[in-house]
Design a protein around this motif. Sequence first.
Motif, short mmCIF file in Angstrom:
data_model
loop_
_atom_site.label_atom_id
_atom_site.label_comp_id
_atom_site.label_asym_id
_atom_site.label_seq_id
_atom_site.Cartn_x
_atom_site.Cartn_y
_atom_site.Cartn_z
N MET A 28 0.83 -1.20 0.00
CA MET A 28 0.00 0.00 0.00
C MET A 28 0.87 1.26 0.00
N GLU A 29 1.92 1.24 0.80
CA GLU A 29 2.84 2.38 0.84
C GLU A 29 3.55 2.55 -0.51
N THR A 30 3.96 1.44 -1.10
CA THR A 30 4.65 1.48 -2.39
C THR A 30 3.75 2.04 -3.47
N LEU A 31 2.50 1.60 -3.50
CA LEU A 31 1.56 2.05 -4.52
C LEU A 31 1.12 3.49 -4.31
N ASN A 32 1.33 4.02 -3.13
CA ASN A 32 1.09 5.44 -2.89
C ASN A 32 2.19 6.31 -3.50
N LYS A 33 3.37 5.68 -3.71
CA LYS A 33 4.53 6.42 -4.21
C LYS A 33 4.76 6.22 -5.70
N GLN A 34 4.27 5.11 -6.25
CA GLN A 34 4.54 4.78 -7.65
C GLN A 34 3.33 4.10 -8.27
N ASP A 35 3.33 4.02 -9.60
CA ASP A 35 2.16 3.52 -10.32
C ASP A 35 1.95 2.02 -10.15
N GLU A 36 3.06 1.25 -10.07
CA GLU A 36 2.97 -0.20 -10.01
C GLU A 36 3.92 -0.74 -8.95
N ALA A 37 3.68 -1.97 -8.55
CA ALA A 37 4.59 -2.68 -7.66
C ALA A 37 4.89 -4.04 -8.28
N THR A 38 6.06 -4.57 -7.95
CA THR A 38 6.46 -5.88 -8.47
C THR A 38 6.84 -6.79 -7.31
N VAL A 39 6.30 -8.02 -7.35
CA VAL A 39 6.48 -9.00 -6.29
C VAL A 39 7.15 -10.25 -6.86
N LEU A 40 8.12 -10.78 -6.13
CA LEU A 40 8.80 -12.02 -6.49
C LEU A 40 8.35 -13.09 -5.50
N LEU A 41 7.64 -14.10 -6.00
CA LEU A 41 6.98 -15.09 -5.15
C LEU A 41 7.80 -16.34 -4.91
N ALA A 42 7.62 -16.91 -3.72
CA ALA A 42 8.16 -18.22 -3.39
C ALA A 42 7.03 -19.23 -3.32
N THR A 43 7.40 -20.51 -3.26
CA THR A 43 6.43 -21.58 -3.10
C THR A 43 6.82 -22.40 -1.87
N GLY A 44 6.22 -23.55 -1.68
CA GLY A 44 6.55 -24.39 -0.54
C GLY A 44 5.54 -24.28 0.58
N ASN A 45 5.64 -25.19 1.52
CA ASN A 45 4.67 -25.25 2.62
C ASN A 45 4.68 -24.01 3.50
N SER A 46 5.85 -23.37 3.65
CA SER A 46 5.94 -22.20 4.52
C SER A 46 5.12 -21.03 4.00
N GLN A 47 4.79 -21.06 2.71
CA GLN A 47 4.11 -19.92 2.09
C GLN A 47 2.59 -20.07 2.04
N ILE A 48 2.07 -21.26 2.26
CA ILE A 48 0.66 -21.54 1.96
C ILE A 48 -0.29 -20.65 2.75
N LYS A 49 -0.21 -20.66 4.08
CA LYS A 49 -1.11 -19.87 4.90
C LYS A 49 -0.87 -18.37 4.72
N PHE A 50 0.38 -18.01 4.52
CA PHE A 50 0.73 -16.61 4.27
C PHE A 50 0.06 -16.10 3.00
N LEU A 51 0.21 -16.85 1.89
CA LEU A 51 -0.39 -16.42 0.63
C LEU A 51 -1.91 -16.41 0.71
N GLU A 52 -2.46 -17.32 1.48
CA GLU A 52 -3.91 -17.34 1.68
C GLU A 52 -4.37 -16.06 2.37
N ALA A 53 -3.66 -15.67 3.42
CA ALA A 53 -4.01 -14.45 4.14
C ALA A 53 -3.79 -13.21 3.28
N LEU A 54 -2.69 -13.20 2.53
CA LEU A 54 -2.36 -12.02 1.72
C LEU A 54 -3.37 -11.82 0.60
N THR A 55 -3.72 -12.87 -0.12
CA THR A 55 -4.63 -12.72 -1.25
C THR A 55 -6.07 -12.45 -0.82
N ASP A 56 -6.36 -12.63 0.45
CA ASP A 56 -7.68 -12.26 0.98
C ASP A 56 -7.81 -10.76 1.21
N SER A 57 -6.68 -10.05 1.14
CA SER A 57 -6.70 -8.61 1.40
C SER A 57 -7.49 -7.86 0.33
#
Length: 247
Positions: A28-57
């Motif tokens: 949100m802070e990044t998008l307040n300063k610039q037009d776009e943001a870029t994210v580099l994603l990981a996979t694996g079990n450590s990311q599952i619940k995190f990505l679930e919570a994030l994409t619910d935003s």
Amino acid sequence: MSSLTVQIHEDKYAVSAEAARITQNYLMETLNKQDEATVLLATGNSQIKFLEALTDSRKIDWSRVNFLHLDEYLNIDKDHPASFHTYLRAKVENKIKAKSFNYLLGDTLEPLQECIRYSKLLRRRQVDICFLGVGVNGHLAFNEPQAENFNDFDLVKIVELDLNTRCSQVDQNYFQSIENVPKYALTVTIPMILSVKRILCLATGENKAKIVKIMLQNNISSKCPSSILRQHSDTTLLLDKCSASLL
């Protein structure tokens, strides 16, 4: 002296919730300063619940966010249940309406050309935030131990997977047997990861306790690639009580 920030939370659910909160605020802070943001994603079990919570935003304007990802098995169909393409399509792409989603193609007939193609995508824009996990052998993405990978010239390369890495994929039920796990993969390199503005690294579970101790307390070395995160200027390592149990 390490610049790495370490947080210890009650369990993997608390780690995921905090990682999602940090990411939401940062984007949100990044998008307040610039037009776009870029994210580099990981996979694996450590990311599952995190990505679930994030994409619910609903506070993030996903239509202004571009996605890339860290790695992919070589010679694996994009629709294979264990491919990272399948993982990210189900857990991220299908849940939001992003500006762009750019996959590493593990089923390419020309892997060297795929490294070049993806490197060009990475060079087009500054990556704002990267999510990471830590392998049981200390790898980051598929940058395996003792591969002398801290000074790679390339942004993306082909690697031979460590036996421990391949075994862990079987242990996590992504493949039925070691014979089914690909021996090679495409991966974003360590220098590319370190060029990202902000890094969140998640490591949870008792099976990560030993490597977390090595990562944080031994010398920074290619014997434990994740130790290099101690040199990044804005990285947060999120642990649960199990992964932090030997500290």
